[in-house]
Write a protein that holds these residues in place. Structure first.
Motif, PDB file in Angstrom:
ATOM      1  N   ASP A 125      -1.926  -0.183   5.179  1.00 39.29           N
ATOM      2  CA  ASP A 125      -0.284  -1.852   5.372  1.00 39.29           C
ATOM      3  C   ASP A 125       0.238  -0.623   5.237  1.00 39.29           C
ATOM      4  O   ASP A 125       0.098  -0.369   3.730  1.00 39.29           O
ATOM      5  CB  ASP A 125      -1.314  -2.138   4.888  1.00 39.29           C
ATOM      6  CG  ASP A 125       0.130  -4.465   4.812  1.00 39.29           C
ATOM      7  OD1 ASP A 125       1.286  -4.165   4.849  1.00 39.29           O
ATOM      8  OD2 ASP A 125      -0.377  -4.904   5.924  1.00 39.29           O
ATOM      9  N   PRO A 126       1.544  -1.157   5.857  1.00 37.28           N
ATOM     10  CA  PRO A 126       2.651  -0.571   4.750  1.00 37.28           C
ATOM     11  C   PRO A 126       3.280  -1.270   3.384  1.00 37.28           C
ATOM     12  O   PRO A 126       4.044  -1.015   2.853  1.00 37.28           O
ATOM     13  CB  PRO A 126       3.787  -1.157   6.101  1.00 37.28           C
ATOM     14  CG  PRO A 126       2.736  -1.187   7.399  1.00 37.28           C
ATOM     15  CD  PRO A 126       1.745  -1.111   6.808  1.00 37.28           C
ATOM     16  N   ASP A 127       2.450  -2.447   3.053  1.00 35.03           N
ATOM     17  CA  ASP A 127       2.672  -2.953   2.019  1.00 35.03           C
ATOM     18  C   ASP A 127       1.811  -1.790   0.977  1.00 35.03           C
ATOM     19  O   ASP A 127       1.963  -2.463  -0.125  1.00 35.03           O
ATOM     20  CB  ASP A 127       2.425  -4.884   1.563  1.00 35.03           C
ATOM     21  CG  ASP A 127       1.193  -4.318   1.544  1.00 35.03           C
ATOM     22  OD1 ASP A 127       0.066  -3.742   1.987  1.00 35.03           O
ATOM     23  OD2 ASP A 127       0.579  -6.102   1.949  1.00 35.03           O
ATOM     24  N   GLY A 128       0.909  -1.178   1.403  1.00 34.61           N
ATOM     25  CA  GLY A 128       0.406  -0.107   0.600  1.00 34.61           C
ATOM     26  C   GLY A 128      -0.796  -0.627   0.361  1.00 34.61           C
ATOM     27  O   GLY A 128      -1.556  -0.286  -0.539  1.00 34.61           O
ATOM     28  N   THR A 129      -1.566  -2.151   1.088  1.00 30.40           N
ATOM     29  CA  THR A 129      -3.522  -2.356   1.190  1.00 30.40           C
ATOM     30  C   THR A 129      -3.920  -1.816   1.675  1.00 30.40           C
ATOM     31  O   THR A 129      -3.668  -1.619   3.043  1.00 30.40           O
ATOM     32  CB  THR A 129      -2.653  -3.682   1.066  1.00 30.40           C
ATOM     33  OG1 THR A 129      -2.184  -4.518   0.748  1.00 30.40           O
ATOM     34  CG2 THR A 129      -4.364  -4.456   0.859  1.00 30.40           C
ATOM     35  N   PRO A 130      -5.276  -1.297   1.446  1.00 28.55           N
ATOM     36  CA  PRO A 130      -5.495  -0.080   2.125  1.00 28.55           C
ATOM     37  C   PRO A 130      -6.639  -1.480   2.770  1.00 28.55           C
ATOM     38  O   PRO A 130      -6.503  -2.477   2.447  1.00 28.55           O
ATOM     39  CB  PRO A 130      -6.945   0.525   1.327  1.00 28.55           C
ATOM     40  CG  PRO A 130      -6.573   0.286  -0.209  1.00 28.55           C
ATOM     41  CD  PRO A 130      -5.196  -0.342  -1.074  1.00 28.55           C
ATOM     42  N   ASN A 131      -7.253  -0.625   3.629  1.00 32.22           N
ATOM     43  CA  ASN A 131      -8.344  -1.324   5.274  1.00 32.22           C
ATOM     44  C   ASN A 131      -8.984  -0.712   5.168  1.00 32.22           C
ATOM     45  O   ASN A 131      -8.893   0.413   5.438  1.00 32.22           O
ATOM     46  CB  ASN A 131      -7.361  -2.085   5.906  1.00 32.22           C
ATOM     47  CG  ASN A 131      -8.048  -3.480   6.525  1.00 32.22           C
ATOM     48  OD1 ASN A 131      -8.341  -4.521   6.132  1.00 32.22           O
ATOM     49  ND2 ASN A 131      -9.009  -3.267   7.222  1.00 32.22           N
ATOM     50  N   VAL A 132     -10.246  -0.881   5.469  1.00 36.28           N
ATOM     51  CA  VAL A 132     -11.647  -0.411   5.760  1.00 36.28           C
ATOM     52  C   VAL A 132     -12.219  -0.885   6.441  1.00 36.28           C
ATOM     53  O   VAL A 132     -13.028  -2.482   6.515  1.00 36.28           O
ATOM     54  CB  VAL A 132     -12.099   0.825   4.443  1.00 36.28           C
ATOM     55  CG1 VAL A 132     -12.955  -0.109   3.265  1.00 36.28           C
ATOM     56  CG2 VAL A 132     -13.585   1.392   5.043  1.00 36.28           C
ATOM     57  N   ALA A 133     -12.856  -0.305   7.567  1.00 34.05           N
ATOM     58  CA  ALA A 133     -13.495  -1.164   8.825  1.00 34.05           C
ATOM     59  C   ALA A 133     -14.234   0.114   9.568  1.00 34.05           C
ATOM     60  O   ALA A 133     -14.334   0.680   9.732  1.00 34.05           O
ATOM     61  CB  ALA A 133     -11.937  -1.308  10.008  1.00 34.05           C
TER      62      ALA A 133
END
Lengths: 168, 450
Positions: free
Chosen positions: B27-35
């Motif tokens: 996310d541009p806010d810096g939160t990674p995501n994994v899917a």
């Protein structure tokens, strides 16, 4: 303290299922690797994922620098999927005391992945983890999402308690 | 292990969908995501396509921050590779999208999740870097040997063929003998009807010659419409791509079509295919038809089988095109011969002008251009007794309404020849030379224009 994870989610992670870890660098470039083991405390407040340093250099560096971590846990045979996130995680080298956790995880994965058609030898190769190469990354989840495939994937399980707003 | 960066081509076994890939975004806010993602598909040496199925966090992230990292696993060696990707665009139609949609339907059916697996788009990513991840892994299997030699053998036998019938039989025989593909068929395009019709098959209880599939219908119709190979590794209940084909295929029946038996010739396909691959037959940029193979086994056709079939299809298409374009009757007609003796009870042949369908003793024989041809032949035969005909006169006959270019006349005659062989042995057609053939009528015939 409000429990972020219910008993069923804690049990799912505790059983030892597929775990994939991600973070990102300062330029928001994501990094990713499969964990070779995982552990969750009985109350779901502390989660540890084990990574091989040689496989995860960028990822471990990103976690160290930004604190950001996202881990997706998934049951291969049912596609039941859960993602946990945190903004702070600590790292330490694995030691002999972690061996039982890693071994239990491998056994569970041999069974889980076996159900979708891959034999013990394959799972063993996939999760091979010489202890001296393993790093334990521990965090307290601050958000959790149901990611079981489908239109509802991504629903947040519950919002962690917000700190009280100080009165002016 | 991480010395020379592997090429996308070299990790194609990881892109077969056997093991789900996993994708990290941020996310541009810096939160990674994994899917998990259902498909990572090879597009070209520097691009992959990922399936876009849901408006989820991955999607939101990638639109705002186009960098992604994808982890894939070799299904044999258990070796990991990391792909560093940059999102370029989303396609919601076209060859890549349609072949992914077909594959996804197969995966969904295999996973018992058909209703939630709908492809919204094919997200095209540039592959910036591929990392070979350290690890012990398992020994790599010996590469499949002799694929080029197999191609050579098929190519050699195709190159020896001098007639369309021989060519198609030879190609299908090659698939059976040299590739171990037991169930296959060749379908030709009827451009004006926007349909494909089966001209040759092998491995089925009934030949299905003459059965029709609309463009866009199922694996075969989609391969033709999009001019792209379509390959499905698990598909028993991928309804869109298999069972729908069994519905009535006569989309062009006119309302006044005869209330006799249906005009459908049963499609010969397997009742429960698990793997299918359809490859368009293209020559000089034109679609001629489809080469199709299927199997009752899961994962029977890998990317190398697809490569091989595309290679064979290229030569087959060129040969079909050449044989059909060969000049008609360069030499004079042979001396007319006496018609063979006619005996037995009369055959009642009815023709319905609305769709040129022809019935023999109430049994459907054929329709369309091939129907018009057999009607013309039988009328000429009855009026003048002649038995020898040329392709050229058929081409010049306005009543047959053959298209100006790419009329597929040879294929239509072959279809007619086969349908007669299978359904009315008392009337048959024999080739008597290039662009020439003979009509043999062994029983009296009563012609009725309905």
């Amino acid at each position: 303290m409000t429990a972020l994870l219910g008993p069923s989610h804690i049990a799912m992670v505790a059983k030892g299922v597929s775990a994939i870890v991600a973070s990102r660098d300062a330029a928001l470039r994501p990094s990713i690797m499969r964990a070779v083991g995982s552990h969750i405390s009985g109350d779901g407040q502390e989660v540890t994922v084990y990574l091989r340093r040689s496989q995860s250099e960028q990822l471990l560096q990103d976690i160290a620098h930004t604190g950001e971590i996202a881990v997706v846990f998934s049951v291969p045979s049912t596609h039941q999927t859960l993602q946990l996130k945190a903004h702070r995680a600590t790292q330490r080298p694995a030691h002999d005391g972690d061996l039982p956790v890693l071994q239990a995880y491998l056994q569970s994965m041999v069974q889980e992945v076996g159900q979708v058609g891959y034999g013990p030898q394959y799972v063993g190769a996939m999760l091979a983890a010489p202890l001296q190469d393993v790093v334990a990354v521990t965090f307290t989840p601050t958000s959790a999402f149901d990611q079981t495939p489908g239109p509802r994937a991504g629903a947040q399980l519950c919002t962690p308690p917000t700190p009280p707003v100080p009165l002016p | 292990m991480s010395t020379a960066a592997p090429s996308l081509h070299s990790i194609r076994p990881c892109l077969e969908g056997a093991i789900p890939a996993i994708m990290a975004t941020c996310d541009p806010d810096g939160t990674p995501n994994v899917a998990y993602i259902s498909q990572v598909v090879y597009v070209d040496a520097v691009h992959v396509a990922l399936s876009f199925q849901f408006f989820n966090k991955t999607r939101q992230n990638i639109v705002r921050n186009p960098r992604a990292s994808v982890l894939v696993l070799d299904p044999v060696t258990a070796h990991f590779y990391r792909l560093h990707l940059l999102y370029e665009r989303t396609e919601d139609s076209g060859p890549v999208f349609e072949s992914m949609r077909a594959q996804l339907a197969g995966i969904a059916s295999h996973a018992g999740m058909a209703e939630v697996f709908e492809l919204k788009g094919a997200d095209i990513y540039a592959v910036e870097r591929i990392e070979s991840v350290a690890g012990e892994g398992l020994p790599a299997p010996a590469p499949r040997s002799g694929l080029l030699h197999t191609l050579r053998l098929c190519s050699e036998s195709i190159a020896r063929c001098s007639g369309l019938d021989e060519l198609l039989q030879c190609a299908l025989q090659g698939l059976q003998d040299k590739l171990g593909i037991q169930h296959a068929m060749v379908l030709m395009l009827d451009a004006s009807a926007q349909q494909l019709y089966t001209v040759a098959s092998c491995g089925y209880a009934t030949s299905g010659v003459g059965s029709e599939i609309r463009l866009g219908q199922g694996v075969i119709g989609m391969a033709a419409r999009e001019r792209t190979p379509v390959r499905i590794s698990h598909m028993t209940h991928a309804a869109l791509y298999s069972h729908a084909i069994r519905e009535s295929m006569d989309a062009h029946a006119t309302p006044d079509a005869p209330p006799l038996r249906g005009l459908d010739i049963p499609y010969p396909g397997l009742p429960e295919p698990h793997s299918q691959v359809a490859v368009p037959l293209l020559s000089a940029g034109r679609l001629l038809g489809v080469l199709f193979a299927e199997s009752p086994e899961d994962m029977r056709f890998g990317f190398e089988d697809e490569d091989l079939l595309v290679g064979i299809a290229g030569q087959l298409a060129a040969a079909i095109d050449l044989l059909q374009a060969a000049p008609d009757t360069p030499e004079p007609l042979p001396t007319p011969i006496a018609a063979p003796p006619v005996s037995g009870s009369a055959l009642r042949v009815r023709h319905f002008a609305a769709n040129d369908s022809v019935f023999i003793n109430d049994d459907y024989l054929i329709k369309g251009v091939a129907g018009a041809i057999v009607w013309k032949l039988l009328r000429d035969h009855q009026h003048t007794g002649r038995v020898d005909f040329t392709n050229r006169e058929l081409r010049l006959d306005p009543a047959l309404r053959l298209p100006d270019v790419a009329d597929n006349l040879e294929a239509r005659l072959l279809l007619l020849q086969r349908r007669l062989q299978e359904n009315c042995p008392h009337i048959h057609i024999e080739k008597t030379g290039r662009g020439r053939f003979r009509l043999c009528v062994l029983r009296p015939v009563v012609l009725e224009e309905a």
